[in-house]
Motif scaffolding. Structure first.
Motif, PDB file in Angstrom:
ATOM      1  N   ASP A   1       0.816  -1.213   0.000  1.00 60.48           N
ATOM      2  CA  ASP A   1       0.000   0.000   0.000  1.00 60.48           C
ATOM      3  C   ASP A   1       0.852   1.266   0.000  1.00 60.48           C
ATOM      4  N   ARG A   2       2.042   1.211   0.607  1.00 62.10           N
ATOM      5  CA  ARG A   2       2.926   2.382   0.637  1.00 62.10           C
ATOM      6  C   ARG A   2       3.594   2.627  -0.711  1.00 62.10           C
ATOM      7  N   HIS A   3       3.750   1.569  -1.507  1.00 63.31           N
ATOM      8  CA  HIS A   3       4.517   1.689  -2.754  1.00 63.31           C
ATOM      9  C   HIS A   3       3.691   1.221  -3.957  1.00 63.31           C
ATOM     10  N   THR A   4       2.419   1.536  -3.936  1.00 63.79           N
ATOM     11  CA  THR A   4       1.533   1.104  -5.025  1.00 63.79           C
ATOM     12  C   THR A   4       1.973   1.665  -6.368  1.00 63.79           C
ATOM     13  N   ALA A   5       2.414   2.924  -6.390  1.00 59.79           N
ATOM     14  CA  ALA A   5       2.812   3.528  -7.668  1.00 59.79           C
ATOM     15  C   ALA A   5       3.972   2.775  -8.293  1.00 59.79           C
ATOM     16  N   LEU A   6       4.992   2.467  -7.503  1.00 64.09           N
ATOM     17  CA  LEU A   6       6.141   1.719  -8.025  1.00 64.09           C
ATOM     18  C   LEU A   6       5.724   0.324  -8.461  1.00 64.09           C
ATOM     19  N   LEU A   7       4.951  -0.361  -7.638  1.00 59.60           N
ATOM     20  CA  LEU A   7       4.553  -1.732  -7.960  1.00 59.60           C
ATOM     21  C   LEU A   7       3.647  -1.769  -9.189  1.00 59.60           C
ATOM     22  N   SER A   8       2.825  -0.744  -9.365  1.00 59.51           N
ATOM     23  CA  SER A   8       1.993  -0.669 -10.573  1.00 59.51           C
ATOM     24  C   SER A   8       2.864  -0.517 -11.809  1.00 59.51           C
ATOM     25  N   GLU A   9       3.977   0.180 -11.660  1.00 60.99           N
ATOM     26  CA  GLU A   9       4.926   0.319 -12.765  1.00 60.99           C
ATOM     27  C   GLU A   9       5.542  -1.041 -13.125  1.00 60.99           C
ATOM     28  N   LEU A  10       5.814  -1.859 -12.109  1.00 54.70           N
ATOM     29  CA  LEU A  10       6.400  -3.182 -12.348  1.00 54.70           C
ATOM     30  C   LEU A  10       5.369  -4.182 -12.847  1.00 54.70           C
ATOM     31  N   ASP A  11       4.097  -3.925 -12.570  1.00 62.18           N
ATOM     32  CA  ASP A  11       3.012  -4.851 -12.883  1.00 62.18           C
ATOM     33  C   ASP A  11       2.664  -4.771 -14.368  1.00 62.18           C
ATOM     34  N   SER A  12       3.018  -5.799 -15.119  1.00 62.63           N
ATOM     35  CA  SER A  12       2.814  -5.763 -16.578  1.00 62.63           C
ATOM     36  C   SER A  12       1.518  -6.438 -17.016  1.00 62.63           C
ATOM     37  N   THR A  13       0.808  -7.091 -16.099  1.00 62.10           N
ATOM     38  CA  THR A  13      -0.401  -7.830 -16.497  1.00 62.10           C
ATOM     39  C   THR A  13      -1.617  -7.494 -15.643  1.00 62.10           C
ATOM     40  N   GLY A  14      -1.547  -6.403 -14.876  1.00 58.45           N
ATOM     41  CA  GLY A  14      -2.681  -6.035 -14.028  1.00 58.45           C
ATOM     42  C   GLY A  14      -2.905  -7.001 -12.883  1.00 58.45           C
ATOM     43  N   SER A  15      -1.810  -7.551 -12.350  1.00 60.39           N
ATOM     44  CA  SER A  15      -1.916  -8.592 -11.323  1.00 60.39           C
ATOM     45  C   SER A  15      -1.970  -8.051  -9.898  1.00 60.39           C
ATOM     46  N   LEU A  16      -1.705  -6.756  -9.708  1.00 57.54           N
ATOM     47  CA  LEU A  16      -1.535  -6.240  -8.349  1.00 57.54           C
ATOM     48  C   LEU A  16      -2.752  -6.474  -7.451  1.00 57.54           C
ATOM     49  N   PRO A  17      -3.995  -6.294  -7.928  1.00 54.77           N
ATOM     50  CA  PRO A  17      -5.143  -6.600  -7.055  1.00 54.77           C
ATOM     51  C   PRO A  17      -5.171  -8.063  -6.613  1.00 54.77           C
ATOM     52  N   GLU A  18      -4.812  -8.972  -7.525  1.00 51.75           N
ATOM     53  CA  GLU A  18      -4.779 -10.392  -7.162  1.00 51.75           C
ATOM     54  C   GLU A  18      -3.652 -10.675  -6.168  1.00 51.75           C
ATOM     55  N   VAL A  19      -2.530  -9.978  -6.327  1.00 48.59           N
ATOM     56  CA  VAL A  19      -1.430 -10.143  -5.373  1.00 48.59           C
ATOM     57  C   VAL A  19      -1.875  -9.705  -3.987  1.00 48.59           C
ATOM     58  N   ARG A  20      -2.585  -8.594  -3.917  1.00 46.34           N
ATOM     59  CA  ARG A  20      -3.053  -8.121  -2.603  1.00 46.34           C
ATOM     60  C   ARG A  20      -3.997  -9.133  -1.970  1.00 46.34           C
ATOM     61  N   ARG A  21      -4.898  -9.699  -2.768  1.00 44.59           N
ATOM     62  CA  ARG A  21      -5.804 -10.724  -2.231  1.00 44.59           C
ATOM     63  C   ARG A  21      -5.020 -11.945  -1.751  1.00 44.59           C
ATOM     64  N   ARG A  22      -3.997 -12.316  -2.487  1.00 49.31           N
ATOM     65  CA  ARG A  22      -3.161 -13.452  -2.072  1.00 49.31           C
ATOM     66  C   ARG A  22      -2.503 -13.165  -0.726  1.00 49.31           C
ATOM     67  N   LEU A  23      -1.983 -11.960  -0.562  1.00 52.87           N
ATOM     68  CA  LEU A  23      -1.330 -11.604   0.689  1.00 52.87           C
ATOM     69  C   LEU A  23      -2.323 -11.562   1.850  1.00 52.87           C
ATOM     70  N   GLU A  24      -3.564 -11.264   1.559  1.00 49.49           N
ATOM     71  CA  GLU A  24      -4.598 -11.263   2.598  1.00 49.49           C
ATOM     72  C   GLU A  24      -4.994 -12.675   3.007  1.00 49.49           C
ATOM     73  N   GLN A  25      -5.015 -13.597   2.044  1.00 49.11           N
ATOM     74  CA  GLN A  25      -5.592 -14.911   2.283  1.00 49.11           C
ATOM     75  C   GLN A  25      -4.563 -16.017   2.491  1.00 49.11           C
ATOM     76  N   ASP A  26      -3.463 -15.993   1.730  1.00 50.45           N
ATOM     77  CA  ASP A  26      -2.529 -17.134   1.728  1.00 50.45           C
ATOM     78  C   ASP A  26      -1.136 -16.642   1.358  1.00 50.45           C
ATOM     79  N   PRO A  27      -0.497 -15.856   2.232  1.00 50.16           N
ATOM     80  CA  PRO A  27       0.746 -15.194   1.826  1.00 50.16           C
ATOM     81  C   PRO A  27       1.948 -16.103   1.678  1.00 50.16           C
ATOM     82  N   ILE A  28       2.031 -17.170   2.501  1.00 44.43           N
ATOM     83  CA  ILE A  28       3.212 -18.041   2.493  1.00 44.43           C
ATOM     84  C   ILE A  28       2.797 -19.448   2.102  1.00 44.43           C
TER      85      ILE A  28
END
Length: 394
Positions: A50-77
């Protein structure tokens, strides 16, 4: 004359065993592990995202960031090791005994939870003379505390240097299974390759390949140790890294030795964490994960909660792009149509394996695949991977 050769090849190179390889292994020192560690790592990773969304959006080439956030909420490791080696250090026996018993009780508790990592275990100390007794005691105490071996449990043995150490590990597993009343074959281990002598022996042979045969099916993975290995090769501390040519060579040898054996290869770690310079660290880790994936290393170490963000982002991006390429080529292969590329069975096998990995890690869902290619069912994909007849319904 060749029947015995066929039998030997089938035994040594059985191919994938159906297990789903995790994308990473989180290493947590034994004095820092608690039952809530996976959730706490996920929460810290979300804060970083959440602190670095702008940078991570730049790295995100397939629009995966929302799914990554859900993964971190539900099953991070997905996979976790409680570390009794370098991350823990040398302690008095009483202190380590207590920590081991607590770790065993924690693992036993995780076995009955739905929000735990898919697989987990411990990293012991090594098999060198001064450490052997401690390694044996740690294994005994963790098994005593667990009372049984939970599904997904494995122990990692660091600093393997000689193939002759592996039969001793097998004998140790057999003895522990007998002593604790466990099923034969219940104990499996990972070999951590962090010594040049494990890659190239004094006689010019490749010990890793021998190790896998001597493991008698108990070795589940080869893990690379970045810093011990590059230091032993004489690489200066400022240049020790996952992408150093010395590290690349070792991992390439590991990859070839493990090919078609069913043993996974796991990339090592980076010591650069997103604390002091988070943006540089996030870019660096994302680059290293993407680089490893392109080289066929589908699992790596994560040493910090911040690594989870770029681990999942790079992994989702890689497999989404790979599946987008694989699906039309697999459709053309099944239809025997000509296209821009004429694929052979080996390529179809690799394409199908990539799709299965992408589905397993969550980069795409089976519903998404079914919408795009109804004929590419899991059964069809597995038939392509194993080169067995395609199910009739396809």
């Amino acid at each position: 004359m060749l029947d015995s050769v066929d039998d030997e090849l089938r035994t040594r190179y059985p191919g994938p065993d159906g297990r789903a390889q995790p994308i990473h292994t989180a290493y947590v020192p034994a004095d820092r592990i608690i039952e809530a560690t996976p959730r706490e790592w996920g929460d810290r990773a979300i804060e970083l995202l959440d602190r670095h969304t702008a940078l991570l959006s730049e790295l995100d080439s397939t629009g995966s960031l929302p799914e990554v956030r859900r993964r971190l909420e539900q099953d991070p490791i997905q996979d976790l090791r409680i570390d009794f080696e370098d991350g823990y250090g040398f302690r008095g026996d009483d202190e380590e005994d207590k920590a081991v018993s607590e770790a065993g009780a924690l693992l036993a508790g995780w076995a009955h939870r739905t929000d735990r990592p898919r697989s987990f275990g411990i990293r012991t100390k090594g098999l060198a003379g001064p450490e052997r007794g401690r390694t044996l005691r740690t294994l005994e105490l963790v098994l005593a505390a667990m009372e049984d071996v939970p599904a997904g449990f494995v122990f990692t043995v660091p600093k393997i240097r000689a193939a002759e150490q592996v039969p001793a590990l097998v004998a140790l597993c057999e003895g522990l299974e007998t002593g604790y009343g466990l099923a034969a074959g219940a104990l499996r281990f990972e070999l951590q390759i962090e010594s040049p002598q494990a890659v190239l022996a004094a006689d010019g042979t490749v010990p890793i390949a021998r190790m896998l045969g001597l493991a008698e099916g108990r070795c589940s993975a080869l893990h690379f140790g970045t810093y011990d290995y590059t230091a032993a090769c004489g690489v200066a501390a400022t240049d020790q890294a996952l992408d150093h040519p010395a590290a690349d060579y070792a991992k390439a040898v590991m990859q070839v030795a493990a090919a078609q054996t069913g043993v996974w290869v796991c990339d090592g770690s980076t010591q650069i964490v997103p604390d002091a310079e988070p943006e540089a660290a996030l870019r660096n880790h994302h680059r290293l994960v993407a680089r490893a994936l392109r080289r066929g290393y589908y699992q790596g170490w994560d040493m910090h909660p911040g690594h989870l963000v770029t681990r999942w982002l790079a992994t989702y991006d890689f497999f989404r792009q790979a599946i987008d390429v694989a699906v039309p080529r697999l459709q053309a292969y099944l239809d025997r149509r000509e296209g821009g590329v004429m694929d052979e069975p080996a390529t179809a096998e690799a394409l199908a394996a990539t799709v299965l990995r992408g589905l397993d890690c969550g980069a795409r869902t089976t519903d998404e695949l079914r919408t795009r290619a109804p004929e590419l069912t899991e059964a069809v994909l597995r038939a392509l991977v194993t080169r067995t007849p395609i199910p009739q319904e396809a």
